[in-house]
Design a protein around this motif. Structure first.
Motif, PDB file in Angstrom:
ATOM      1  N   ARG A 137       0.837  -1.202   0.000  1.00  0.00           N
ATOM      2  CA  ARG A 137       0.000   0.000   0.000  1.00  0.00           C
ATOM      3  C   ARG A 137       0.872   1.252   0.000  1.00  0.00           C
ATOM      4  O   ARG A 137       1.870   1.321   0.710  1.00  0.00           O
ATOM      5  CB  ARG A 137      -0.917   0.000   1.220  1.00  0.00           C
ATOM      6  CG  ARG A 137      -1.903  -1.153   1.239  1.00  0.00           C
ATOM      7  CD  ARG A 137      -2.623  -1.256   2.562  1.00  0.00           C
ATOM      8  NE  ARG A 137      -1.705  -1.567   3.661  1.00  0.00           N
ATOM      9  CZ  ARG A 137      -2.079  -1.819   4.909  1.00  0.00           C
ATOM     10  NH1 ARG A 137      -3.364  -1.795   5.228  1.00  0.00           N
ATOM     11  NH2 ARG A 137      -1.182  -2.105   5.842  1.00  0.00           N
ATOM     12  N   ARG A 150      -2.624   6.707   3.810  1.00  0.00           N
ATOM     13  CA  ARG A 150      -2.369   5.399   3.214  1.00  0.00           C
ATOM     14  C   ARG A 150      -3.466   5.113   2.201  1.00  0.00           C
ATOM     15  O   ARG A 150      -4.655   5.235   2.508  1.00  0.00           O
ATOM     16  CB  ARG A 150      -2.350   4.312   4.291  1.00  0.00           C
ATOM     17  CG  ARG A 150      -2.056   2.905   3.739  1.00  0.00           C
ATOM     18  CD  ARG A 150      -1.881   1.904   4.868  1.00  0.00           C
ATOM     19  NE  ARG A 150      -3.116   1.720   5.630  1.00  0.00           N
ATOM     20  CZ  ARG A 150      -3.165   1.368   6.912  1.00  0.00           C
ATOM     21  NH1 ARG A 150      -2.052   1.187   7.589  1.00  0.00           N
ATOM     22  NH2 ARG A 150      -4.332   1.214   7.511  1.00  0.00           N
ATOM     23  N   GLU A 152      -5.503   2.518   0.397  1.00  0.00           N
ATOM     24  CA  GLU A 152      -5.854   1.120   0.587  1.00  0.00           C
ATOM     25  C   GLU A 152      -6.078   0.426  -0.759  1.00  0.00           C
ATOM     26  O   GLU A 152      -6.279   1.069  -1.788  1.00  0.00           O
ATOM     27  CB  GLU A 152      -7.113   1.013   1.451  1.00  0.00           C
ATOM     28  CG  GLU A 152      -7.065   1.784   2.753  1.00  0.00           C
ATOM     29  CD  GLU A 152      -6.028   1.253   3.737  1.00  0.00           C
ATOM     30  OE1 GLU A 152      -5.467   0.156   3.495  1.00  0.00           O
ATOM     31  OE2 GLU A 152      -5.775   1.930   4.759  1.00  0.00           O
ATOM     32  N   HIS A 153      -6.062  -0.909  -0.735  1.00  0.00           N
ATOM     33  CA  HIS A 153      -6.221  -1.676  -1.974  1.00  0.00           C
ATOM     34  C   HIS A 153      -7.592  -1.476  -2.605  1.00  0.00           C
ATOM     35  O   HIS A 153      -7.755  -1.628  -3.821  1.00  0.00           O
ATOM     36  CB  HIS A 153      -5.987  -3.162  -1.690  1.00  0.00           C
ATOM     37  CG  HIS A 153      -4.561  -3.490  -1.337  1.00  0.00           C
ATOM     38  ND1 HIS A 153      -3.493  -3.109  -2.113  1.00  0.00           N
ATOM     39  CD2 HIS A 153      -4.033  -4.172  -0.279  1.00  0.00           C
ATOM     40  CE1 HIS A 153      -2.373  -3.530  -1.579  1.00  0.00           C
ATOM     41  NE2 HIS A 153      -2.662  -4.173  -0.452  1.00  0.00           N
ATOM     42  N   THR A 158      -6.857   6.243   4.024  1.00  0.00           N
ATOM     43  CA  THR A 158      -6.839   6.260   5.482  1.00  0.00           C
ATOM     44  C   THR A 158      -5.871   7.325   5.965  1.00  0.00           C
ATOM     45  O   THR A 158      -4.711   7.363   5.518  1.00  0.00           O
ATOM     46  CB  THR A 158      -6.391   4.897   6.048  1.00  0.00           C
ATOM     47  OG1 THR A 158      -7.292   3.879   5.611  1.00  0.00           O
ATOM     48  CG2 THR A 158      -6.359   4.919   7.570  1.00  0.00           C
TER      49      THR A 158
END
Length: 362
Positions: A137, A150, A152-153, A158
């Motif tokens: 990530r 971050r 996310e997939h 986030t």
């Protein structure tokens, strides 16, 4: 006319003019033969793949220990068009490189397959430093939103960190990850000093370095020693961490990593622009400062520092440099074998193959 030439009264004048012209010619020839300053890159046409004599003349060894890392590879400009290039990070799974163009508020992507460059994210929160965690990530330091995020997939975002003890961060700058899941980042004030690389704002806390637990998002301040903490990276064994101070310290500091804490902080090296062939990074020469830094598997530190990239041993000795025509901010190792050094430099992205392997995943 013959009498004028043979007139003794004109001999001194003729001798003076002859000597002056000869002196001017000698000075001109001397100027043409004077080698350029050690920190001056070789003139070349960067707009095309220009042939160069191997080894590339802008890869300079100060010490024989650096020669083992030099291969028959030219320095290449892969892209030009950014305003201030930062935050190079390699994605091994996707075989691509990302980097930030802070003033344009975008992230760029270079594909290893065919060298294709596209805008990857727009807007990008005026992001600076980027990296990837052990789950693949992407993590980014956003000047504009004064936070670390971050991706996310599933495409969601986030917020990893935006406040500490109720106060807003300044402008997160550079970021690295630890195998234990820890996310370490620096937080100087550069993104809030004006409206060019973010939004002008007030600093609510002293510039510091933080660690965030990647699962619980618990955040801890690990040090506020550097005046303006900037680049950051671990040693290959993760037992040490290096932090650049581009503020009043203008040095690189090193600390022992003790779990979630740092111990025994001290100056590792103070940078300058080399003026002579010497292994001493703090020898006489115009001052410089390291921005982004990354380690190879031998523990050498590859530093984005004028006149391009400077290479420092684990003992603090400068053994080589790569001269570039632009100020280099960040570096990272990438490519299939992680032996290609990518250099984010002002308006451009450069790369060169070396006989060194990057120590970390991004």
């Amino acid at each position: 006319m013959a009498n004028e030439i043979n007139n003794p009264r004109n001999w001194n004048r003729r001798a003076f003019l002859t000597a002056s012209l000869a002196g001017a010619a000698l000075r001109s020839a001397s100027a043409q033969n004077t080698p350029p300053a050690l920190s001056t890159p070789t003139p070349r046409d960067w707009s095309r793949p220009e042939a160069v004599q191997y080894p590339d003349p802008d890869i300079v060894a100060f010490d024989n220990r650096f020669r083992r890392y030099i291969v028959n590879s030219p320095i290449r400009r892969l892209h030009i068009g950014t305003l201030w290039a930062e935050g190079v990070a390699w994605n091994g799974q996707g075989h691509y490189l990302i980097w930030s163009d802070i003033p344009n508020n975008v992230q760029m992507r270079w594909l290893e397959e065919d060298g294709h460059v596209t805008v990857f994210r727009n807007p990008a929160g005026y992001s600076n430093g980027n990296t990837f965690d052990y789950e693949g990530r992407q993590l980014s330091c956003e000047h504009g939103n004064r936070r670390v995020v971050r991706y996310e997939h599933n495409g969601s975002v986030t917020a990893i960190a935006d406040k500490f003890q109720g106060k807003r961060l300044n402008s997160p700058n550079d970021i690295v990850v630890h195998p234990d899941g820890g996310i370490w980042f620096t937080d100087p004030i550069y993104g809030i000093r004006g409206d060019y690389e973010g939004f002008k704002g007030n600093s609510e806390m002293k510039p510091s370095v933080y660690r965030v637990d990647g699962k619980t998002l618990q955040m801890e301040k690990v040090t506020d020693d550097p005046d303006q903490p900037n680049g950051i990276c671990f040693s290959p064994d993760y037992k040490k961490i290096y932090i650049c101070d581009t503020g009043s310290g203008r040095d690189i500091r090193v600390y022992d990593v003790d779990g979630k804490a740092l111990r025994n902080g001290k100056r590792f090296v103070q940078m300058n622009m080399p003026s002579t062939i010497t292994t001493k990074a703090d020898s006489e020469g115009p001052p410089s400062a390291a921005d982004g830094i990354r380690c190879d598997m031998d523990g050498n530190l590859w530093c984005g520092a004028r006149p391009g990239v400077q290479v420092i041993t684990p003992g603090g000795e400068r053994i080589g440099m790569i001269r570039l025509p632009e100020t280099c901010a960040n570096v990272c190792f990438g490519g299939t074998r992680r032996n290609r050094l990518f250099m984010a430099s002002s308006q451009s992205l450069y790369a060169v193959y070396v006989d060194a392997v990057g120590a970390h995943i991004a």
